[in-house]
Design a protein around this motif. Structure first.
Motif, PDB file in Angstrom:
ATOM      1  N   ALA A 109       0.830  -1.204   0.000  1.00 11.87           N
ATOM      2  CA  ALA A 109       0.000   0.000   0.000  1.00 11.87           C
ATOM      3  C   ALA A 109       0.862   1.251   0.000  1.00 11.87           C
ATOM      4  N   ALA A 110       1.951   1.231   0.776  1.00 12.02           N
ATOM      5  CA  ALA A 110       2.840   2.393   0.827  1.00 12.02           C
ATOM      6  C   ALA A 110       3.552   2.595  -0.500  1.00 12.02           C
ATOM      7  N   GLU A 111       3.917   1.503  -1.173  1.00  8.66           N
ATOM      8  CA  GLU A 111       4.554   1.622  -2.479  1.00  8.66           C
ATOM      9  C   GLU A 111       3.580   2.219  -3.492  1.00  8.66           C
ATOM     10  N   GLN A 112       2.318   1.800  -3.430  1.00 10.39           N
ATOM     11  CA  GLN A 112       1.316   2.373  -4.319  1.00 10.39           C
ATOM     12  C   GLN A 112       1.115   3.849  -4.022  1.00 10.39           C
ATOM     13  N   ALA A 113       1.157   4.217  -2.742  1.00  9.43           N
ATOM     14  CA  ALA A 113       0.992   5.613  -2.371  1.00  9.43           C
ATOM     15  C   ALA A 113       2.116   6.462  -2.940  1.00  9.43           C
ATOM     16  N   THR A 114       3.359   5.961  -2.868  1.00  9.92           N
ATOM     17  CA  THR A 114       4.499   6.692  -3.402  1.00  9.92           C
ATOM     18  C   THR A 114       4.392   6.847  -4.905  1.00  9.92           C
ATOM     19  N   ALA A 115       3.865   5.833  -5.582  1.00  9.47           N
ATOM     20  CA  ALA A 115       3.699   5.922  -7.037  1.00  9.47           C
ATOM     21  C   ALA A 115       2.649   6.970  -7.406  1.00  9.47           C
ATOM     22  N   LEU A 116       1.633   7.128  -6.554  1.00  8.77           N
ATOM     23  CA  LEU A 116       0.572   8.092  -6.851  1.00  8.77           C
ATOM     24  C   LEU A 116       0.990   9.522  -6.546  1.00  8.77           C
ATOM     25  N   VAL A 117       1.598   9.738  -5.395  1.00  8.94           N
ATOM     26  CA  VAL A 117       2.035  11.080  -4.985  1.00  8.94           C
ATOM     27  C   VAL A 117       3.539  11.010  -4.767  1.00  8.94           C
ATOM     28  N   ASP A 118       4.280  11.452  -5.766  1.00 11.06           N
ATOM     29  CA  ASP A 118       5.728  11.293  -5.816  1.00 11.06           C
ATOM     30  C   ASP A 118       6.405  12.628  -5.545  1.00 11.06           C
ATOM     31  N   PRO A 119       7.217  12.744  -4.498  1.00 12.10           N
ATOM     32  CA  PRO A 119       7.845  14.027  -4.176  1.00 12.10           C
ATOM     33  C   PRO A 119       8.733  14.577  -5.275  1.00 12.10           C
ATOM     34  N   LEU A 120       9.226  13.712  -6.176  1.00  7.69           N
ATOM     35  CA  LEU A 120      10.143  14.189  -7.207  1.00  7.69           C
ATOM     36  C   LEU A 120       9.437  14.805  -8.396  1.00  7.69           C
ATOM     37  N   ILE A 121       8.238  14.351  -8.714  1.00  6.45           N
ATOM     38  CA  ILE A 121       7.575  14.832  -9.930  1.00  6.45           C
ATOM     39  C   ILE A 121       6.218  15.479  -9.655  1.00  6.45           C
ATOM     40  N   ASP A 122       5.798  15.516  -8.396  1.00  6.69           N
ATOM     41  CA  ASP A 122       4.514  16.114  -8.045  1.00  6.69           C
ATOM     42  C   ASP A 122       4.704  17.327  -7.148  1.00  6.69           C
ATOM     43  N   CYS A 123       3.790  18.283  -7.257  1.00  8.97           N
ATOM     44  CA  CYS A 123       3.677  19.360  -6.270  1.00  8.97           C
ATOM     45  C   CYS A 123       2.820  18.817  -5.134  1.00  8.97           C
ATOM     46  N   LEU A 124       3.384  18.746  -3.929  1.00  9.81           N
ATOM     47  CA  LEU A 124       2.693  18.143  -2.803  1.00  9.81           C
ATOM     48  C   LEU A 124       1.665  19.103  -2.215  1.00  9.81           C
ATOM     49  N   LEU A 125       0.477  18.580  -1.896  1.00  7.92           N
ATOM     50  CA  LEU A 125      -0.637  19.385  -1.398  1.00  7.92           C
ATOM     51  C   LEU A 125      -1.183  18.757  -0.116  1.00  7.92           C
ATOM     52  N   PRO A 126      -0.560  19.011   1.031  1.00  4.54           N
ATOM     53  CA  PRO A 126      -1.068  18.448   2.291  1.00  4.54           C
ATOM     54  C   PRO A 126      -2.457  18.993   2.622  1.00  4.54           C
ATOM     55  N   LEU A 127      -3.309  18.120   3.170  1.00  4.51           N
ATOM     56  CA  LEU A 127      -4.669  18.484   3.566  1.00  4.51           C
ATOM     57  C   LEU A 127      -4.891  18.000   4.994  1.00  4.51           C
ATOM     58  N   ALA A 128      -5.040  18.928   5.929  1.00  3.03           N
ATOM     59  CA  ALA A 128      -5.276  18.588   7.330  1.00  3.03           C
ATOM     60  C   ALA A 128      -6.776  18.420   7.566  1.00  3.03           C
ATOM     61  N   TYR A 173      -9.043   7.694   7.515  1.00  2.00           N
ATOM     62  CA  TYR A 173      -7.819   8.470   7.330  1.00  2.00           C
ATOM     63  C   TYR A 173      -7.822   9.702   8.235  1.00  2.00           C
ATOM     64  N   THR A 174      -6.639  10.000   8.764  1.00  2.00           N
ATOM     65  CA  THR A 174      -6.489  11.151   9.655  1.00  2.00           C
ATOM     66  C   THR A 174      -5.880  12.351   8.937  1.00  2.00           C
ATOM     67  N   LYS A 175      -5.195  12.117   7.852  1.00  2.00           N
ATOM     68  CA  LYS A 175      -4.627  13.185   7.029  1.00  2.00           C
ATOM     69  C   LYS A 175      -4.690  12.779   5.567  1.00  2.00           C
ATOM     70  N   LEU A 176      -4.667  13.762   4.690  1.00  2.00           N
ATOM     71  CA  LEU A 176      -4.643  13.509   3.260  1.00  2.00           C
ATOM     72  C   LEU A 176      -3.427  14.205   2.656  1.00  2.00           C
ATOM     73  N   GLN A 177      -3.006  13.691   1.528  1.00  2.00           N
ATOM     74  CA  GLN A 177      -1.928  14.314   0.770  1.00  2.00           C
ATOM     75  C   GLN A 177      -2.318  14.272  -0.701  1.00  2.00           C
ATOM     76  N   GLY A 178      -2.372  15.432  -1.324  1.00  2.00           N
ATOM     77  CA  GLY A 178      -2.626  15.503  -2.748  1.00  2.00           C
ATOM     78  C   GLY A 178      -1.332  15.760  -3.486  1.00  2.00           C
ATOM     79  N   GLY A 179      -1.359  15.514  -4.770  1.00  2.00           N
ATOM     80  CA  GLY A 179      -0.187  15.789  -5.595  1.00  2.00           C
ATOM     81  C   GLY A 179      -0.603  16.051  -7.020  1.00  2.00           C
ATOM     82  N   VAL A 180      -0.181  17.179  -7.580  1.00  2.00           N
ATOM     83  CA  VAL A 180      -0.440  17.470  -8.983  1.00  2.00           C
ATOM     84  C   VAL A 180       0.876  17.322  -9.731  1.00  2.00           C
ATOM     85  N   GLN A 181       0.852  16.605 -10.854  1.00  2.00           N
ATOM     86  CA  GLN A 181       2.069  16.351 -11.612  1.00  2.00           C
ATOM     87  C   GLN A 181       2.613  17.654 -12.183  1.00  2.00           C
TER      88      GLN A 181
END
Length: 376
Positions: A109-128, A173-181
């Motif tokens: 599940a964590a590997e799938q999460a990294t593939a979806l929201v990738d710090p190298l190619i995505d702009c990270l969008l934390p959602l509290a 879920y307690t937190k969300l993280q979005g990512g736009v490529q």
């Protein structure tokens, strides 16, 4: 006189209404692009937010160079390492700040999460989130913001188990993280797309009871341009042509020969050589329209960044071309109809290996999930 008075009141009312709407829109924009808000995902209890600056990964590219030099690739790798180190936490510590998936997680599940929201190619969008939320409630709302321009937007959630994972029905879920490529094969994320993203993200966040952390636009645009420069510099496609030694081939006759060679015909009419895992190694073009009945030339085409080096896509394509030479009585030629010798093909194969090394140095290996997202 009564009608004039009524008309005056109506005009005044419309004018007042427009002013109110203008004021609301202005405040909304100011709120969307303000940068003086607290980092809500980096708090621990009542402690003040971390004073450390948040770093997005970046490529230090020379605009005159088509790819990454060795030192520049090291900068890119170091930037990714900084992001990973900043966001790594102990899952057992429920109070530890977590703003991004841990790229060294080993669970599927964590590997799938990294593939979806990738710090190298995505702009990270934390959602509290205001409180724990079920995936059943979140998913319908998140579906309303899946694309900005031609850039995909993905989401992952911090599950109650302490792991980041793709958001699913039944999950909590307690937190969300979005990512736009940040970039695609065609364009980089631009200011208009980012403005649209911020507006729609805030509206969506209000609906699910979340507070988004909006990254600085100037920094995001710089990251997007640098990443797209890398993509443009490594958007390589290699072609090998087969020229008939006699009369043009009949398309109907070609079909049988190509099927025996192992090609599949896709619904869009493309001929592709399958890789055995649902993808393909290379494609084939007849270089004529569907209305034509014959063709004197075939082109085998390899999308280099989309095929992993382990599969040796170029070697497989050359082997296929040589096999078709015997079946079709053809000659392997370049784009100028000059025969390609084995020595020339071996030289090209060496250049392909150098290309793969450059992509590895940039932490974007050819054929990886990261590369497939960027070069789609």
């Amino acid at each position: 006189m009564s009608l004039i008075g009524i008309a005056g009141v109506f005009v005044a009312g419309v004018f007042t209404y427009n002013k109110i709407q203008e004021y609301k829109a202005k405040k909304s924009v100011e709120r969307a692009f303000s940068t003086d808000h607290d980092d809500v995902l980096m708090r621990t209890g009542d402690a003040p937010p971390s004073s450390a600056a948040r770093h997005e990964p970046s490529f230090s590219l020379d605009s005159a160079a088509p790819g990454l030099a060795g030192g520049e690739a090291s900068v890119a790798a170091a930037a990714l390492g900084a992001v990973v180190a900043e966001f790594e936490t102990d899952p057992a510590d429920a109070t530890a700040p977590t703003a991004a998936p841990r790229v060294n997680a080993v669970t599927p599940a964590a590997e799938q999460a990294t593939a979806l929201v990738d710090p190298l190619i995505d702009c990270l969008l934390p959602l509290a989130l205001e409180g724990p939320a079920r995936g059943d409630k979140l998913l319908p709302v998140l579906q309303t913001l899946r694309m900005v321009g031609n850039k995909p937007v993905h989401y992952i959630g911090l599950a109650v188990s302490g792991d980041w994972e793709p958001i699913v029905h039944g999950g909590v879920y307690t937190k969300l993280q979005g990512g736009v490529q940040l970039a695609s094969r065609s364009t980089a994320l631009n200011e208009l797309e980012y403005s649209e993203l911020v507006t729609r993200l805030r509206a969506m966040a209000d609906e699910i009871g979340a507070e988004p952390e909006i990254p600085d636009m100037i920094e995001v645009m710089a990251e997007a341009r640098n990443l797209h420069r890398f993509v443009a510099g490594h958007d390589a496609q290699l072609g090998v042509n087969l020229q008939t030694n006699g009369a043009p081939w009949a398309i109907s006759t070609l079909l049988g020969a190509l099927e025996k060679q192992g090609f599949d015909v896709r619904p869009d009419g493309r001929y592709v050589m399958p890789d055995g895992e649902g993808g393909h190694l290379f494609s084939l073009s007849t270089n004529v329209t569907l209305a034509e009945e014959t063709t004197p030339r075939l082109t085998l085409l390899l999308d280099v960044p989309c095929v992993t080096p382990a599969r040796d896509g170029f070697g497989a394509m050359v082997a296929c071309a040589k096999s078709l030479v015997g079946r079709l009585d053809a000659t392997i030629v370049d784009d100028y109809n000059q025969p390609l010798s084995d020595a020339a093909l071996a030289e090209i194969a060496g250049q392909v290996q150098d290309f793969y090394a450059e992509m590895n140095d940039a932490d974007i290996p050819a054929g990886s999930t990261r590369a497939l997202r960027l070069f789609s």
